[in-house]
Design a protein around this motif. Structure first.
Motif, PDB file in Angstrom:
ATOM      1  N   GLY A  58      94.452 -16.057  15.144  1.00 25.23           N
ATOM      2  CA  GLY A  58      93.398 -17.060  15.173  1.00 25.23           C
ATOM      3  C   GLY A  58      93.150 -17.683  13.815  1.00 25.23           C
ATOM      4  N   ASP A  59      91.906 -17.608  13.354  1.00 27.04           N
ATOM      5  CA  ASP A  59      91.514 -18.268  12.110  1.00 27.04           C
ATOM      6  C   ASP A  59      91.593 -17.339  10.903  1.00 27.04           C
ATOM      7  OD1 ASP A  59      89.514 -16.569  12.861  1.00 27.04           O
ATOM      8  OD2 ASP A  59      87.868 -17.962  12.485  1.00 27.04           O
ATOM      9  N   ILE A  60      92.337 -16.248  11.015  1.00 22.13           N
ATOM     10  CA  ILE A  60      92.436 -15.283   9.922  1.00 22.13           C
ATOM     11  C   ILE A  60      93.524 -15.707   8.936  1.00 22.13           C
ATOM     12  CG2 ILE A  60      92.918 -12.874   9.328  1.00 22.13           C
ATOM     13  CD1 ILE A  60      92.018 -12.117  12.109  1.00 22.13           C
ATOM     14  N   GLN A  61      93.219 -15.691   7.657  1.00 19.09           N
ATOM     15  CA  GLN A  61      94.270 -15.925   6.658  1.00 19.09           C
ATOM     16  C   GLN A  61      95.266 -14.775   6.745  1.00 19.09           C
ATOM     17  OE1 GLN A  61      93.288 -15.583   2.475  1.00 19.09           O
ATOM     18  NE2 GLN A  61      94.849 -17.074   1.902  1.00 19.09           N
ATOM     19  N   THR A  62      96.545 -15.124   6.825  1.00 24.29           N
ATOM     20  CA  THR A  62      97.583 -14.118   7.048  1.00 24.29           C
ATOM     21  C   THR A  62      98.745 -14.337   6.081  1.00 24.29           C
ATOM     22  OG1 THR A  62      97.016 -14.111   9.408  1.00 24.29           O
ATOM     23  CG2 THR A  62      99.100 -13.088   8.791  1.00 24.29           C
ATOM     24  N   ILE A  63      99.260 -13.219   5.549  1.00 23.93           N
ATOM     25  CA  ILE A  63     100.466 -13.263   4.724  1.00 23.93           C
ATOM     26  C   ILE A  63     101.488 -12.351   5.385  1.00 23.93           C
ATOM     27  CG2 ILE A  63     101.452 -12.902   2.432  1.00 23.93           C
ATOM     28  CD1 ILE A  63      98.647 -13.242   1.265  1.00 23.93           C
ATOM     29  N   ILE A  64     102.622 -12.940   5.749  1.00 25.84           N
ATOM     30  CA  ILE A  64     103.646 -12.240   6.519  1.00 25.84           C
ATOM     31  C   ILE A  64     104.937 -12.156   5.711  1.00 25.84           C
ATOM     32  CG2 ILE A  64     105.003 -12.269   8.657  1.00 25.84           C
ATOM     33  CD1 ILE A  64     102.809 -13.995   9.907  1.00 25.84           C
ATOM     34  N   THR A  65     105.530 -10.977   5.652  1.00 27.50           N
ATOM     35  CA  THR A  65     106.859 -10.859   5.062  1.00 27.50           C
ATOM     36  C   THR A  65     107.885 -10.682   6.175  1.00 27.50           C
ATOM     37  OG1 THR A  65     106.894  -8.436   4.841  1.00 27.50           O
ATOM     38  CG2 THR A  65     105.855  -9.693   3.049  1.00 27.50           C
ATOM     39  N   CYS A  66     109.078 -11.254   5.960  1.00 26.91           N
ATOM     40  CA  CYS A  66     110.164 -11.136   6.924  1.00 26.91           C
ATOM     41  C   CYS A  66     111.471 -11.459   6.213  1.00 26.91           C
ATOM     42  CB  CYS A  66     109.953 -12.078   8.114  1.00 26.91           C
ATOM     43  SG  CYS A  66     109.839 -13.821   7.647  1.00 26.91           S
ATOM     44  N   THR A  67     112.583 -11.147   6.857  1.00 33.92           N
ATOM     45  CA  THR A  67     113.884 -11.427   6.254  1.00 33.92           C
ATOM     46  C   THR A  67     114.378 -12.827   6.591  1.00 33.92           C
ATOM     47  OG1 THR A  67     114.936 -10.335   8.137  1.00 33.92           O
ATOM     48  CG2 THR A  67     114.597  -9.016   6.149  1.00 33.92           C
ATOM     49  N   GLY A  68     113.876 -13.406   7.700  1.00 29.67           N
ATOM     50  CA  GLY A  68     114.298 -14.754   8.076  1.00 29.67           C
ATOM     51  C   GLY A  68     113.214 -15.464   8.858  1.00 29.67           C
TER      52      GLY A  68
END
Length: 361
Positions: free
Chosen positions: A325-335
Protein backbone atom coordinates in the motif's frame (compact mmCIF):
# COMPACT_ATOMS: atom_id res chain seq x y z
CA UNK A 1 7.39 8.67 8.36
CA UNK A 2 9.89 8.12 5.53
CA UNK A 3 13.63 7.85 5.14
CA UNK A 4 14.80 10.60 2.79
CA UNK A 5 18.48 9.75 2.34
CA UNK A 6 21.38 7.73 3.68
CA UNK A 7 25.12 8.38 3.86
CA UNK A 8 27.68 5.71 4.74
CA UNK A 9 31.38 5.83 5.42
CA UNK A 10 33.55 2.73 5.96
CA UNK A 11 30.57 0.48 6.68
CA UNK A 12 31.14 -3.11 5.52
CA UNK A 13 32.20 -2.91 1.84
CA UNK A 14 31.28 0.78 1.45
CA UNK A 15 33.98 3.41 1.66
CA UNK A 16 31.59 6.24 0.76
CA UNK A 17 27.93 6.16 -0.21
CA UNK A 18 25.18 8.74 -0.56
CA UNK A 19 21.73 7.62 -1.68
CA UNK A 20 18.36 9.39 -1.92
CA UNK A 21 15.19 7.33 -1.61
CA UNK A 22 11.72 7.82 -3.01
CA UNK A 23 8.79 7.86 -0.57
CA UNK A 24 7.27 4.91 -2.46
CA UNK A 25 8.94 1.71 -3.66
CA UNK A 26 12.72 1.56 -4.10
CA UNK A 27 14.53 -1.34 -5.75
CA UNK A 28 18.19 -2.24 -5.13
CA UNK A 29 19.19 -4.89 -7.65
CA UNK A 30 22.43 -6.60 -8.60
CA UNK A 31 24.40 -9.81 -8.15
CA UNK A 32 24.90 -11.37 -4.75
CA UNK A 33 27.65 -10.09 -2.41
CA UNK A 34 27.72 -6.60 -3.96
CA UNK A 35 26.43 -4.66 -0.92
CA UNK A 36 22.63 -4.58 -1.23
CA UNK A 37 21.93 -6.07 2.19
CA UNK A 38 24.56 -3.81 3.79
CA UNK A 39 22.41 -0.80 2.91
CA UNK A 40 19.38 -2.35 4.60
CA UNK A 41 21.50 -3.30 7.60
CA UNK A 42 22.70 0.29 8.02
CA UNK A 43 19.09 1.55 7.95
CA UNK A 44 18.08 -1.00 10.56
CA UNK A 45 21.04 0.06 12.69
CA UNK A 46 19.90 3.67 12.44
CA UNK A 47 16.44 2.71 13.68
CA UNK A 48 17.31 0.23 16.44
CA UNK A 49 21.08 0.66 17.16
CA UNK A 50 21.43 -3.08 16.39
CA UNK A 51 22.20 -5.15 13.31
CA UNK A 52 19.35 -7.37 12.10
CA UNK A 53 21.99 -10.11 11.81
CA UNK A 54 23.04 -9.73 15.43
CA UNK A 55 26.49 -8.57 14.29
CA UNK A 56 28.77 -6.68 16.68
CA UNK A 57 29.82 -3.12 15.84
CA UNK A 58 33.37 -4.24 15.09
CA UNK A 59 32.04 -6.64 12.42
CA UNK A 60 30.10 -3.87 10.66
CA UNK A 61 33.11 -1.56 10.34
CA UNK A 62 35.16 -1.94 7.13
CA UNK A 63 38.13 -4.31 7.57
CA UNK A 64 40.63 -1.57 6.74
CA UNK A 65 39.14 1.02 9.10
CA UNK A 66 38.71 1.45 12.85
CA UNK A 67 35.39 3.27 12.68
CA UNK A 68 32.34 3.77 10.49
CA UNK A 69 29.65 6.42 10.14
CA UNK A 70 25.98 6.24 9.23
CA UNK A 71 23.96 9.39 8.61
CA UNK A 72 20.24 8.99 8.04
CA UNK A 73 17.75 11.72 7.15
CA UNK A 74 14.20 10.95 8.28
CA UNK A 75 10.99 12.90 7.63
CA UNK A 76 8.57 12.50 10.54
CA UNK A 77 5.45 14.59 11.11
CA UNK A 78 6.60 16.93 8.33
CA UNK A 79 9.96 17.65 10.00
CA UNK A 80 13.40 16.48 8.87
CA UNK A 81 15.57 14.73 11.47
CA UNK A 82 19.18 13.62 11.12
CA UNK A 83 20.49 10.54 12.89
CA UNK A 84 24.28 10.25 13.13
CA UNK A 85 25.77 6.96 14.24
CA UNK A 86 29.47 6.51 14.94
CA UNK A 87 30.55 2.86 15.08
CA UNK A 88 33.94 1.87 16.48
CA UNK A 89 35.72 -1.47 16.64
CA UNK A 90 37.02 -1.07 20.17
CA UNK A 91 34.54 1.33 21.80
CA UNK A 92 30.80 1.67 22.22
CA UNK A 93 28.88 3.45 19.48
CA UNK A 94 28.03 7.13 19.57
CA UNK A 95 24.60 8.40 18.47
CA UNK A 96 23.32 11.92 17.87
CA UNK A 97 19.92 13.22 16.76
CA UNK A 98 20.04 16.56 14.99
CA UNK A 99 23.54 17.13 16.33
CA UNK A 100 22.63 16.36 19.97
CA UNK A 101 24.29 13.31 21.51
CA UNK A 102 22.01 10.82 23.19
CA UNK A 103 23.03 8.63 26.12
CA UNK A 104 20.52 5.80 25.79
CA UNK A 105 19.36 3.79 22.79
CA UNK A 106 15.80 4.29 24.05
CA UNK A 107 16.06 7.98 23.12
CA UNK A 108 16.31 6.96 19.45
CA UNK A 109 13.44 4.50 19.40
CA UNK A 110 10.28 5.61 17.65
CA UNK A 111 11.94 8.08 15.32
CA UNK A 112 12.26 5.46 12.58
CA UNK A 113 10.20 2.27 12.84
CA UNK A 114 11.41 -0.52 10.57
CA UNK A 115 10.01 -3.92 9.60
CA UNK A 116 12.76 -6.16 8.17
CA UNK A 117 11.84 -9.25 6.15
CA UNK A 118 14.51 -11.67 4.91
CA UNK A 119 14.49 -15.27 3.60
CA UNK A 120 15.60 -16.42 7.07
CA UNK A 121 12.31 -15.11 8.47
CA UNK A 122 10.44 -17.66 6.36
CA UNK A 123 12.00 -20.35 8.57
CA UNK A 124 11.10 -18.69 11.87
CA UNK A 125 8.24 -21.13 12.45
CA UNK A 126 10.22 -24.35 11.97
CA UNK A 127 13.54 -23.22 13.47
CA UNK A 128 14.48 -23.14 17.14
CA UNK A 129 12.84 -21.06 19.88
CA UNK A 130 15.76 -18.59 20.02
CA UNK A 131 14.75 -17.21 16.61
CA UNK A 132 11.12 -16.76 17.66
CA UNK A 133 12.23 -15.00 20.85
CA UNK A 134 14.51 -12.78 18.79
CA UNK A 135 11.62 -11.77 16.52
CA UNK A 136 9.51 -10.76 19.52
CA UNK A 137 12.42 -8.95 21.19
CA UNK A 138 13.40 -7.03 18.04
CA UNK A 139 9.88 -5.74 17.51
CA UNK A 140 9.13 -4.95 21.15
CA UNK A 141 12.43 -3.09 21.55
CA UNK A 142 11.35 -0.74 18.76
CA UNK A 143 7.89 -0.20 20.17
CA UNK A 144 8.50 -0.13 23.92
CA UNK A 145 11.47 1.61 25.55
CA UNK A 146 10.60 0.03 28.92
CA UNK A 147 10.83 -3.42 27.36
CA UNK A 148 14.25 -2.56 25.93
CA UNK A 149 15.40 -1.40 29.37
CA UNK A 150 14.10 -4.53 31.09
CA UNK A 151 15.47 -6.88 28.42
CA UNK A 152 18.96 -5.36 28.54
CA UNK A 153 19.05 -5.58 32.32
CA UNK A 154 17.65 -9.11 32.36
CA UNK A 155 20.30 -10.32 29.91
CA UNK A 156 23.04 -8.71 31.98
CA UNK A 157 21.75 -10.39 35.15
CA UNK A 158 21.60 -13.80 33.45
CA UNK A 159 25.20 -13.40 32.22
CA UNK A 160 26.41 -12.32 35.66
CA UNK A 161 24.54 -15.16 37.35
CA UNK A 162 26.03 -17.66 34.90
CA UNK A 163 29.49 -16.28 35.63
CA UNK A 164 28.87 -16.78 39.35
CA UNK A 165 27.66 -20.34 38.75
CA UNK A 166 30.97 -21.09 37.03
CA UNK A 167 32.96 -19.44 39.86
CA UNK A 168 31.20 -21.62 42.45
CA UNK A 169 33.23 -24.58 41.23
CA UNK A 170 36.37 -22.88 42.55
CA UNK A 171 34.80 -21.00 45.49
CA UNK A 172 31.65 -22.70 46.92
CA UNK A 173 31.28 -19.95 49.54
CA UNK A 174 30.03 -17.61 46.82
CA UNK A 175 26.76 -19.56 46.83
CA UNK A 176 25.46 -17.19 49.49
CA UNK A 177 25.47 -14.37 46.95
CA UNK A 178 23.21 -16.14 44.45
CA UNK A 179 20.09 -14.57 45.98
CA UNK A 180 21.32 -11.10 44.93
CA UNK A 181 21.15 -12.02 41.25
CA UNK A 182 17.99 -14.08 41.71
CA UNK A 183 15.98 -11.17 43.10
CA UNK A 184 16.98 -8.94 40.18
CA UNK A 185 16.33 -11.69 37.66
CA UNK A 186 12.82 -12.11 39.09
CA UNK A 187 12.17 -8.37 38.91
CA UNK A 188 13.22 -7.88 35.29
CA UNK A 189 12.11 -11.31 34.09
CA UNK A 190 8.55 -10.88 35.36
CA UNK A 191 8.19 -7.66 33.36
CA UNK A 192 9.37 -9.45 30.18
CA UNK A 193 6.84 -12.25 30.65
CA UNK A 194 4.01 -9.78 31.18
CA UNK A 195 4.89 -7.68 28.10
CA UNK A 196 5.43 -10.69 25.83
CA UNK A 197 2.00 -12.03 26.76
CA UNK A 198 0.42 -8.66 25.91
CA UNK A 199 2.35 -8.51 22.61
CA UNK A 200 1.09 -11.93 21.51
CA UNK A 201 -2.45 -10.89 22.37
CA UNK A 202 -2.05 -7.79 20.20
CA UNK A 203 -0.65 -9.83 17.31
CA UNK A 204 -3.48 -12.34 17.50
CA UNK A 205 -6.02 -9.55 17.09
CA UNK A 206 -4.44 -8.85 13.68
CA UNK A 207 -2.99 -12.10 12.34
CA UNK A 208 -6.26 -14.07 12.24
CA UNK A 209 -7.84 -12.12 9.38
CA UNK A 210 -4.56 -11.77 7.47
CA UNK A 211 -3.91 -15.51 7.56
CA UNK A 212 -7.46 -16.40 6.53
CA UNK A 213 -7.04 -14.26 3.42
CA UNK A 214 -3.49 -15.44 2.71
CA UNK A 215 -4.44 -19.12 3.01
CA UNK A 216 -7.47 -18.67 0.78
CA UNK A 217 -9.83 -19.20 3.71
CA UNK A 218 -8.39 -22.65 4.40
CA UNK A 219 -6.75 -22.02 7.79
CA UNK A 220 -7.21 -20.16 11.05
CA UNK A 221 -3.93 -19.21 12.76
CA UNK A 222 -3.27 -18.40 16.40
CA UNK A 223 0.00 -17.59 18.17
CA UNK A 224 0.40 -19.12 21.63
CA UNK A 225 2.91 -17.78 24.13
CA UNK A 226 4.72 -20.60 25.94
CA UNK A 227 6.58 -19.01 28.86
CA UNK A 228 9.24 -21.19 30.44
CA UNK A 229 7.79 -20.19 33.80
CA UNK A 230 4.51 -18.51 34.72
CA UNK A 231 4.63 -14.99 36.09
CA UNK A 232 4.66 -15.12 39.89
CA UNK A 233 6.42 -18.49 39.93
CA UNK A 234 9.88 -17.39 38.79
CA UNK A 235 11.35 -16.92 42.28
CA UNK A 236 10.26 -20.39 43.44
CA UNK A 237 11.43 -22.08 40.24
CA UNK A 238 14.86 -20.46 40.59
CA UNK A 239 15.17 -21.90 44.09
CA UNK A 240 14.08 -25.34 42.91
CA UNK A 241 16.57 -25.33 40.02
CA UNK A 242 19.54 -24.06 42.03
CA UNK A 243 21.32 -27.43 42.33
CA UNK A 244 20.83 -28.15 38.65
CA UNK A 245 22.04 -24.66 37.71
CA UNK A 246 25.20 -25.11 39.77
CA UNK A 247 25.84 -28.49 38.17
CA UNK A 248 25.28 -27.21 34.63
CA UNK A 249 26.91 -23.80 35.36
CA UNK A 250 24.05 -21.93 33.70
CA UNK A 251 20.64 -20.46 34.47
CA UNK A 252 18.08 -23.01 33.30
CA UNK A 253 14.88 -21.17 34.23
CA UNK A 254 13.46 -17.88 32.97
CA UNK A 255 12.10 -15.98 29.95
CA UNK A 256 15.38 -16.50 28.06
CA UNK A 257 13.96 -20.00 27.49
CA UNK A 258 10.46 -18.95 26.34
CA UNK A 259 8.91 -20.15 23.10
CA UNK A 260 5.93 -19.32 20.89
CA UNK A 261 3.79 -21.84 19.02
CA UNK A 262 1.71 -21.33 15.88
CA UNK A 263 -1.55 -23.26 15.86
CA UNK A 264 -3.43 -23.71 12.57
CA UNK A 265 -6.81 -25.39 13.04
CA UNK A 266 -5.58 -27.10 16.21
CA UNK A 267 -2.27 -28.31 14.73
CA UNK A 268 1.11 -27.05 15.93
CA UNK A 269 2.70 -26.24 12.59
CA UNK A 270 6.16 -25.89 14.13
CA UNK A 271 6.22 -29.68 14.36
CA UNK A 272 3.52 -30.97 12.06
CA UNK A 273 2.99 -28.30 9.43
CA UNK A 274 4.14 -28.52 5.82
CA UNK A 275 6.78 -26.12 4.53
CA UNK A 276 4.03 -24.25 2.68
CA UNK A 277 2.01 -23.85 5.88
CA UNK A 278 5.08 -22.67 7.79
CA UNK A 279 6.00 -20.11 5.14
CA UNK A 280 2.46 -18.81 4.89
CA UNK A 281 2.36 -18.40 8.68
CA UNK A 282 5.70 -16.57 8.61
CA UNK A 283 4.41 -14.18 5.96
CA UNK A 284 1.23 -13.62 7.98
CA UNK A 285 3.42 -12.86 11.00
CA UNK A 286 5.41 -10.20 9.12
CA UNK A 287 2.31 -8.58 7.65
CA UNK A 288 0.80 -8.52 11.14
CA UNK A 289 3.95 -6.83 12.41
CA UNK A 290 3.42 -4.02 9.88
CA UNK A 291 -0.19 -3.53 10.93
CA UNK A 292 0.69 -3.61 14.64
CA UNK A 293 3.34 -0.91 14.19
CA UNK A 294 0.76 1.22 12.36
CA UNK A 295 -1.76 0.70 15.13
CA UNK A 296 0.57 1.43 18.05
CA UNK A 297 2.58 4.30 16.57
CA UNK A 298 -0.19 5.90 14.48
CA UNK A 299 2.40 6.02 11.69
CA UNK A 300 3.62 3.82 8.85
CA UNK A 301 6.87 1.86 9.27
CA UNK A 302 9.61 1.53 6.68
CA UNK A 303 9.51 -1.91 5.08
CA UNK A 304 12.81 -3.58 4.15
CA UNK A 305 12.51 -6.68 1.95
CA UNK A 306 15.87 -8.40 1.58
CA UNK A 307 15.71 -10.75 -1.42
CA UNK A 308 12.62 -12.35 0.07
CA UNK A 309 10.43 -12.29 -3.06
CA UNK A 310 12.57 -14.90 -4.80
CA UNK A 311 11.70 -17.31 -1.97
CA UNK A 312 7.92 -16.90 -2.37
CA UNK A 313 5.63 -18.41 -4.98
CA UNK A 314 3.70 -16.03 -7.26
CA UNK A 315 0.52 -15.97 -5.16
CA UNK A 316 2.39 -15.08 -1.97
CA UNK A 317 4.50 -12.56 -3.88
CA UNK A 318 1.38 -10.86 -5.15
CA UNK A 319 -0.26 -10.85 -1.75
CA UNK A 320 2.81 -9.29 -0.12
CA UNK A 321 3.24 -6.66 -2.82
CA UNK A 322 -0.46 -5.78 -2.78
CA UNK A 323 -0.30 -5.41 1.01
CA UNK A 324 2.42 -2.77 0.92
CA UNK A 325 0.00 0.00 0.00
CA UNK A 326 1.28 3.42 1.04
CA UNK A 327 4.30 2.10 2.96
CA UNK A 328 7.76 3.27 1.91
CA UNK A 329 9.56 0.10 0.86
CA UNK A 330 13.15 -0.78 -0.03
CA UNK A 331 13.53 -4.10 -1.82
CA UNK A 332 16.70 -5.96 -2.73
CA UNK A 333 16.76 -8.52 -5.54
CA UNK A 334 19.12 -9.96 -8.14
CA UNK A 335 16.99 -8.94 -11.14
CA UNK A 336 13.96 -6.91 -12.13
CA UNK A 337 12.10 -9.64 -14.03
CA UNK A 338 9.94 -10.66 -11.06
CA UNK A 339 8.61 -7.11 -10.75
CA UNK A 340 7.98 -6.73 -14.46
CA UNK A 341 6.05 -10.00 -14.43
CA UNK A 342 3.91 -8.76 -11.57
CA UNK A 343 3.42 -5.38 -13.24
CA UNK A 344 4.52 -3.84 -9.97
CA UNK A 345 4.92 -0.08 -9.72
CA UNK A 346 8.51 0.91 -9.01
CA UNK A 347 9.31 4.49 -8.03
CA UNK A 348 13.09 4.36 -7.99
CA UNK A 349 15.61 1.79 -9.23
CA UNK A 350 19.23 1.46 -8.09
CA UNK A 351 21.82 -0.92 -9.48
CA UNK A 352 24.36 -2.13 -6.92
CA UNK A 353 27.70 -3.42 -8.15
CA UNK A 354 30.88 -3.77 -6.11
CA UNK A 355 29.77 -1.22 -3.48
CA UNK A 356 28.78 1.29 -6.16
CA UNK A 357 25.12 2.38 -6.33
CA UNK A 358 23.75 3.85 -9.55
CA UNK A 359 20.32 5.46 -9.85
CA UNK A 360 18.77 4.15 -13.09
CA UNK A 361 15.62 6.29 -13.28
Amino acid sequence: MIIKSLELENLRNYRQLSINFDSGTNILYGDNAQGKTNILESIYLSATTKSHKGSKDRDVVNFESDEAHIRTYVIKDGLENRVDMHLRKNKSKGIAINGQKIKKAADLLGLLNVVFFSPEDLSIIKNGPSERRRFVDMELCQLDSFYLYNLNNYNKIVNQRNRLLKDLYFNPNLRETLFIWDSQLVSYGSKLIERRAAFVKQLNEIIYDIHVRLSGGKENLKIVYEPDVQIGELEQRLKESQERDIKLKQTTVGPHRDDFSFIADGIDIRRFGSQGQQRTAALSLKLSEIELVKKLTKDTPLLLLDDVLSELDSSRQNYLLNSIGDIQTIITCTGLEEFVNNRFEINRIFRVSNATVTNEN
